[in-house]
Design a protein around this motif. Structure first.
Motif, PDB file in Angstrom:
ATOM      1  N   UNK A 101      39.747  55.300  31.996  1.00 44.24           N
ATOM      2  CA  UNK A 101      38.391  55.101  32.517  1.00 44.24           C
ATOM      3  C   UNK A 101      37.337  55.753  31.620  1.00 44.24           C
ATOM      4  N   UNK A 102      37.764  56.313  30.486  1.00 44.70           N
ATOM      5  CA  UNK A 102      36.830  57.033  29.616  1.00 44.70           C
ATOM      6  C   UNK A 102      35.810  56.102  28.967  1.00 44.70           C
ATOM      7  N   UNK A 103      36.237  54.858  28.686  1.00 43.31           N
ATOM      8  CA  UNK A 103      35.368  53.943  27.957  1.00 43.31           C
ATOM      9  C   UNK A 103      34.557  53.018  28.854  1.00 43.31           C
TER      10      UNK A 103
ATOM     11  N   UNK B 109      30.952  54.725  35.488  1.00 48.82           N
ATOM     12  CA  UNK B 109      31.524  55.041  36.799  1.00 48.82           C
ATOM     13  C   UNK B 109      31.653  53.820  37.701  1.00 48.82           C
ATOM     14  N   UNK B 110      30.626  52.968  37.698  1.00 51.95           N
ATOM     15  CA  UNK B 110      30.668  51.776  38.545  1.00 51.95           C
ATOM     16  C   UNK B 110      31.809  50.857  38.121  1.00 51.95           C
ATOM     17  N   UNK B 111      31.898  50.578  36.828  1.00 56.23           N
ATOM     18  CA  UNK B 111      32.971  49.724  36.338  1.00 56.23           C
ATOM     19  C   UNK B 111      34.340  50.373  36.564  1.00 56.23           C
ATOM     20  N   UNK B 112      34.403  51.687  36.371  1.00 56.43           N
ATOM     21  CA  UNK B 112      35.661  52.393  36.597  1.00 56.43           C
ATOM     22  C   UNK B 112      36.141  52.266  38.030  1.00 56.43           C
ATOM     23  N   UNK B 113      35.211  52.416  38.970  1.00 53.23           N
ATOM     24  CA  UNK B 113      35.561  52.279  40.392  1.00 53.23           C
ATOM     25  C   UNK B 113      36.023  50.853  40.710  1.00 53.23           C
ATOM     26  N   UNK B 114      35.317  49.873  40.131  1.00 51.24           N
ATOM     27  CA  UNK B 114      35.680  48.477  40.363  1.00 51.24           C
ATOM     28  C   UNK B 114      37.063  48.165  39.800  1.00 51.24           C
ATOM     29  N   UNK B 115      37.340  48.640  38.603  1.00 55.23           N
ATOM     30  CA  UNK B 115      38.639  48.400  37.969  1.00 55.23           C
ATOM     31  C   UNK B 115      39.754  49.133  38.705  1.00 55.23           C
ATOM     32  N   UNK B 116      39.464  50.334  39.178  1.00 54.32           N
ATOM     33  CA  UNK B 116      40.449  51.059  39.982  1.00 54.32           C
ATOM     34  C   UNK B 116      40.785  50.287  41.254  1.00 54.32           C
TER      35      UNK B 116
ATOM     36  N   UNK C  94      31.286  39.685  37.532  1.00 54.09           N
ATOM     37  CA  UNK C  94      30.391  39.349  36.428  1.00 54.09           C
ATOM     38  C   UNK C  94      29.898  40.597  35.692  1.00 54.09           C
ATOM     39  N   UNK C  95      30.122  41.760  36.272  1.00 51.59           N
ATOM     40  CA  UNK C  95      29.730  43.009  35.619  1.00 51.59           C
ATOM     41  C   UNK C  95      30.785  43.489  34.625  1.00 51.59           C
ATOM     42  N   UNK C  96      31.922  42.792  34.557  1.00 50.89           N
ATOM     43  CA  UNK C  96      33.008  43.182  33.663  1.00 50.89           C
ATOM     44  C   UNK C  96      33.140  42.171  32.525  1.00 50.89           C
ATOM     45  N   UNK C  97      33.459  42.687  31.336  1.00 53.02           N
ATOM     46  CA  UNK C  97      33.712  41.793  30.215  1.00 53.02           C
ATOM     47  C   UNK C  97      35.115  42.045  29.645  1.00 53.02           C
TER      48      UNK C  97
ATOM     49  N   UNK D  95      39.875  47.930  27.551  1.00 53.61           N
ATOM     50  CA  UNK D  95      39.677  49.385  27.477  1.00 53.61           C
ATOM     51  C   UNK D  95      40.359  50.094  28.634  1.00 53.61           C
ATOM     52  N   UNK D  96      40.364  49.449  29.790  1.00 53.91           N
ATOM     53  CA  UNK D  96      40.931  50.069  30.995  1.00 53.91           C
ATOM     54  C   UNK D  96      42.449  49.878  31.078  1.00 53.91           C
ATOM     55  N   UNK D  97      42.904  48.634  30.917  1.00 51.45           N
ATOM     56  CA  UNK D  97      44.327  48.326  31.105  1.00 51.45           C
ATOM     57  C   UNK D  97      45.150  48.414  29.829  1.00 51.45           C
ATOM     58  N   UNK D  98      44.498  48.419  28.670  1.00 53.73           N
ATOM     59  CA  UNK D  98      45.235  48.421  27.413  1.00 53.73           C
ATOM     60  C   UNK D  98      45.440  47.008  26.881  1.00 53.73           C
ATOM     61  N   UNK D  99      46.181  46.906  25.794  1.00 51.90           N
ATOM     62  CA  UNK D  99      46.433  45.599  25.197  1.00 51.90           C
ATOM     63  C   UNK D  99      47.218  44.720  26.178  1.00 51.90           C
TER      64      UNK D  99
END
Length: 234
Positions: free
Chosen positions: A73-75, A78-85, A160-163, A169-173
């Protein structure tokens, strides 16, 4: 008499010297053999260690690269991190965000009872099932002939807030990636032994393409033993 004693003494001394030399030689040979044996053991140990490090079965490699572990979640903010989590955590049990219906354990009748009749239903041969679309809920459900839900797709507006770079960056390759005939880029990750995550981007050439939708897939739900169809892997 003295001369005879002297000769005997000289002979005895010579014999003792020969015996001493004969004793020392085997001792040196034994020491040399012992040292060589130790060196061979060391070399063998190194070879075994090197070989064992390469001996990784396909199952082990799949385990290393498979199930989603700790995500980065470093890259992302906070909003995107919470959504991805949220996406990751819901996927563990076969669900997508803002929906309580599960792939594998759910059936389409449960969805109809809660949401009413679907807006559209279409059989998609490549996807191995009938897809029921609920536009007001931003959801679609893929089902097999037994009405079991094997895929849940989310078109939630927050996606739509995620690219593409946010996802990687979050899940890896990704463990799976394909460009479709519609110029979509789809990347996939194995969640656990039951479920996989698929992320769909409309622009395959844009490295910062916005996420169009994503889904949680239960591959075993697409198997059709009667038709000898192994089903989908992704």
């Amino acid at each position: 008499m003295k001369k005879r004693i002297l000769i005997i003494t000289i002979i005895a001394t010579f014999i003792i010297s020969l015996t001493a030399c004969g004793y020392k030689k085997p001792s040196n040979d034994n020491k040399s053999n012992g040292s060589e044996s130790i060196d061979i053991d060391k070399d063998t140990s190194k070879d075994i260690s090197k070989d064992s490090s390469k001996d990784t079965s396909p199952k082990d490699r799949e385990s290393d690269n498979g199930n989603l572990g700790e995500s980065n979640t470093k890259n992302v903010d906070n909003y995107k991190g919470d959504l991805l989590n949220n996406i990751k955590n819901k996927a563990q049990s076969g669900m997508v965000i803002n929906s309580e219906f599960k792939a594998k354990d759910g059936v389409i009748d449960e969805v109809n009872n809660a949401y009413g009749k679907e807006d559209a239903s279409n059989y998609i041969a490549e996807a191995k099932g009938i897809y029921y679309t609920f536009e007001s809920k931003n959801l679609a459900f893929g089902c097999n002939k037994g009405a079991q839900i094997f895929e849940v797709r989310s078109f939630d507006k927050s996606l739509k807030d995620l690219n593409l770079q946010d996802i990687i960056s979050y899940f890896g390759e990704p463990q799976y990636e394909v460009i479709t005939d519609l110029n979509e880029r789809i990347i996939g990750y194995k969640v656990n032994d039951d479920f996989k995550l698929l992320f769909v981007f409309s622009d395959s050439k844009n490295e910062k393409a916005v996420l169009d939708h994503y889904s949680v897939l239960y591959p075993r739900g697409t198997v059709n033993s009667m038709a000898d169809d192994p089903g989908r892997e992704w």
